[in-house]
Design a protein around this motif. Sequence first.
Motif, PDB file in Angstrom:
ATOM      1  N   ILE A  58       0.831  -1.190   0.000  1.00  0.00           N
ATOM      2  CA  ILE A  58       0.000   0.000   0.000  1.00  0.00           C
ATOM      3  C   ILE A  58       0.875   1.253   0.000  1.00  0.00           C
ATOM      4  CG2 ILE A  58      -1.947  -1.118   1.149  1.00  0.00           C
ATOM      5  CD1 ILE A  58      -1.031   0.022   3.772  1.00  0.00           C
ATOM      6  N   ILE A  59       0.316   2.335  -0.499  1.00  0.00           N
ATOM      7  CA  ILE A  59       1.035   3.607  -0.564  1.00  0.00           C
ATOM      8  C   ILE A  59       0.586   4.485   0.604  1.00  0.00           C
ATOM      9  CG2 ILE A  59       1.550   5.653  -1.934  1.00  0.00           C
ATOM     10  CD1 ILE A  59       2.680   3.084  -3.097  1.00  0.00           C
ATOM     11  N   ILE A  60       1.558   4.923   1.396  1.00  0.00           N
ATOM     12  CA  ILE A  60       1.281   5.797   2.527  1.00  0.00           C
ATOM     13  C   ILE A  60       1.737   7.215   2.178  1.00  0.00           C
ATOM     14  CG2 ILE A  60       1.720   6.254   4.966  1.00  0.00           C
ATOM     15  CD1 ILE A  60       0.135   3.742   4.509  1.00  0.00           C
ATOM     16  N   GLY A  61       0.905   8.194   2.499  1.00  0.00           N
ATOM     17  CA  GLY A  61       1.277   9.581   2.255  1.00  0.00           C
ATOM     18  C   GLY A  61       0.908  10.043   0.860  1.00  0.00           C
ATOM     19  N   GLN A  62       1.223  11.317   0.577  1.00  0.00           N
ATOM     20  CA  GLN A  62       0.909  11.911  -0.720  1.00  0.00           C
ATOM     21  C   GLN A  62       2.093  12.708  -1.233  1.00  0.00           C
ATOM     22  OE1 GLN A  62      -2.614  14.265  -0.121  1.00  0.00           O
ATOM     23  NE2 GLN A  62      -3.999  12.506  -0.146  1.00  0.00           N
ATOM     24  N   GLY A  63       2.123  12.872  -2.542  1.00  0.00           N
ATOM     25  CA  GLY A  63       3.160  13.685  -3.150  1.00  0.00           C
ATOM     26  C   GLY A  63       4.558  13.173  -2.871  1.00  0.00           C
ATOM     27  N   ASP A  64       5.459  14.093  -2.456  1.00  0.00           N
ATOM     28  CA  ASP A  64       6.857  13.730  -2.211  1.00  0.00           C
ATOM     29  C   ASP A  64       7.013  12.804  -1.010  1.00  0.00           C
ATOM     30  OD1 ASP A  64       7.536  15.292  -4.358  1.00  0.00           O
ATOM     31  OD2 ASP A  64       8.035  17.061  -3.143  1.00  0.00           O
ATOM     32  N   THR A  65       6.028  12.807  -0.105  1.00  0.00           N
ATOM     33  CA  THR A  65       6.140  11.966   1.099  1.00  0.00           C
ATOM     34  C   THR A  65       5.561  10.571   0.898  1.00  0.00           C
ATOM     35  OG1 THR A  65       4.012  12.739   1.976  1.00  0.00           O
ATOM     36  CG2 THR A  65       5.983  14.021   2.547  1.00  0.00           C
ATOM     37  N   ALA A  66       4.978  10.320  -0.270  1.00  0.00           N
ATOM     38  CA  ALA A  66       4.370   9.013  -0.525  1.00  0.00           C
ATOM     39  C   ALA A  66       5.446   7.937  -0.600  1.00  0.00           C
ATOM     40  CB  ALA A  66       3.575   9.052  -1.833  1.00  0.00           C
ATOM     41  N   HIS A  67       5.171   6.800   0.039  1.00  0.00           N
ATOM     42  CA  HIS A  67       6.118   5.689  -0.001  1.00  0.00           C
ATOM     43  C   HIS A  67       5.351   4.367   0.171  1.00  0.00           C
ATOM     44  CE1 HIS A  67       5.588   6.699   4.264  1.00  0.00           C
ATOM     45  NE2 HIS A  67       5.897   5.434   4.526  1.00  0.00           N
ATOM     46  N   PRO A  68       5.869   3.313  -0.452  1.00  0.00           N
ATOM     47  CA  PRO A  68       5.178   2.020  -0.364  1.00  0.00           C
ATOM     48  C   PRO A  68       5.445   1.346   0.981  1.00  0.00           C
ATOM     49  CG  PRO A  68       7.153   1.804  -1.682  1.00  0.00           C
ATOM     50  CD  PRO A  68       7.034   3.269  -1.347  1.00  0.00           C
ATOM     51  N   VAL A  69       4.471   0.611   1.455  1.00  0.00           N
ATOM     52  CA  VAL A  69       4.592  -0.173   2.682  1.00  0.00           C
ATOM     53  C   VAL A  69       4.184  -1.608   2.375  1.00  0.00           C
ATOM     54  CG1 VAL A  69       3.764  -0.523   5.026  1.00  0.00           C
ATOM     55  CG2 VAL A  69       4.166   1.802   4.177  1.00  0.00           C
ATOM     56  N   HIS A  70       5.050  -2.538   2.734  1.00  0.00           N
ATOM     57  CA  HIS A  70       4.771  -3.964   2.556  1.00  0.00           C
ATOM     58  C   HIS A  70       3.990  -4.440   3.778  1.00  0.00           C
ATOM     59  CE1 HIS A  70       5.525  -7.944   0.836  1.00  0.00           C
ATOM     60  NE2 HIS A  70       5.762  -8.363   2.061  1.00  0.00           N
ATOM     61  N   PHE A  71       2.760  -4.898   3.552  1.00  0.00           N
ATOM     62  CA  PHE A  71       1.859  -5.205   4.654  1.00  0.00           C
ATOM     63  C   PHE A  71       1.567  -6.711   4.654  1.00  0.00           C
ATOM     64  CE2 PHE A  71      -2.214  -5.196   6.904  1.00  0.00           C
ATOM     65  CZ  PHE A  71      -1.947  -4.316   7.938  1.00  0.00           C
TER      66      PHE A  71
END
Length: 337
Positions: free
Chosen positions: A138-151
């Motif tokens: 899943i993608i956490i955050g928006q724009g430049d702060t967005a980063h993928p998280v393995h759940f």
Amino acid sequence: MKDNQPITSDQLLNEDEFSLERTLRPQSLADYLGQKKIKKELAIYIEAARQREEALDHVLLYGPPGLGKTTMAMVIANEMGADIRTTSGPAIEKPGDLVALLNDLEPGGILFIDEIHRMPRIAEEMLYSAMEDFYVDIIIGQGDTAHPVHFPLPPFTLIGATTRAGSLSAPLRDRFGILAHMEYYHKDELKDIVLRSANVIQTEVDLNGAYEIARRSRGTPRIANRLLKRVRDYAEVKGEGIVTEPIAALALDLLRVDHEGLDIVDQKFLSTLIKLYNGGPVGLNTLSANIGEEVDTIEDMVEPYLLQEGFIQRTSRGRMATPKAYEHLELTHLITD
């Protein structure tokens, strides 16, 4: 509440009927009447999974409405001794909805998605890794702060139910290890279901009365239980409270459900096809406009039974009435070469 209006096969169950349906649902494979082939196979798969202490492989239940797909999902959960979470395809509007459901599952838990063919494609694609490898990204955050998280997810079983298996994408369909085609019930099976349901709701029904309801139930347990309730009302008001064959016949005639189980929509469909279009072929959209029913309603609720019983044929040019349809409506004089 009394229902004096003709019953059509696509009517939604009201709250009282939903309550009745829940009460009548069997809790185990042994109590589940009909679908013998599916039950035999599932009994083996469930026992094997329990012996290995693993989650059951993912299950796809498909077939016409009212044949017990939701009930079968509940029975599978009971047999596995697993918690079950239920939802529907349209209720999953975004990937976050699906993640919340999956996150709520315990190891070995079951997620049941009804109408799975109506799930948004973006949520469906998230299911691929969840079903195969028990994780989602899943993608956490928006724009430049967005980063993928393995759940990571616990091992679980997805049970999908659909009336349109052909509408599922190939990648999703291929991830189900167990495919179960729910078929229409035989009249004797429906008779047993009527007798069992009558016992649950404390209504006296003799064998012939139960069979009369069964043969007019379109091979569908949900309709059998619905008609039983209407016939019970009639028996209490017009009879002595006992559902006999004559009482059942009178009640079902009043509801305009004929001896083949065809309701007013079925009869209107066939009558329009024969009288206005000489028996066809004619396109489904044209028939839909003429009888005032949605195309999806006709495809899902009307045509499957008419095809099963040999009243119509699907051809590349459209729908055609068979000689059986002419005979049933007593319109043989309209048969053309």
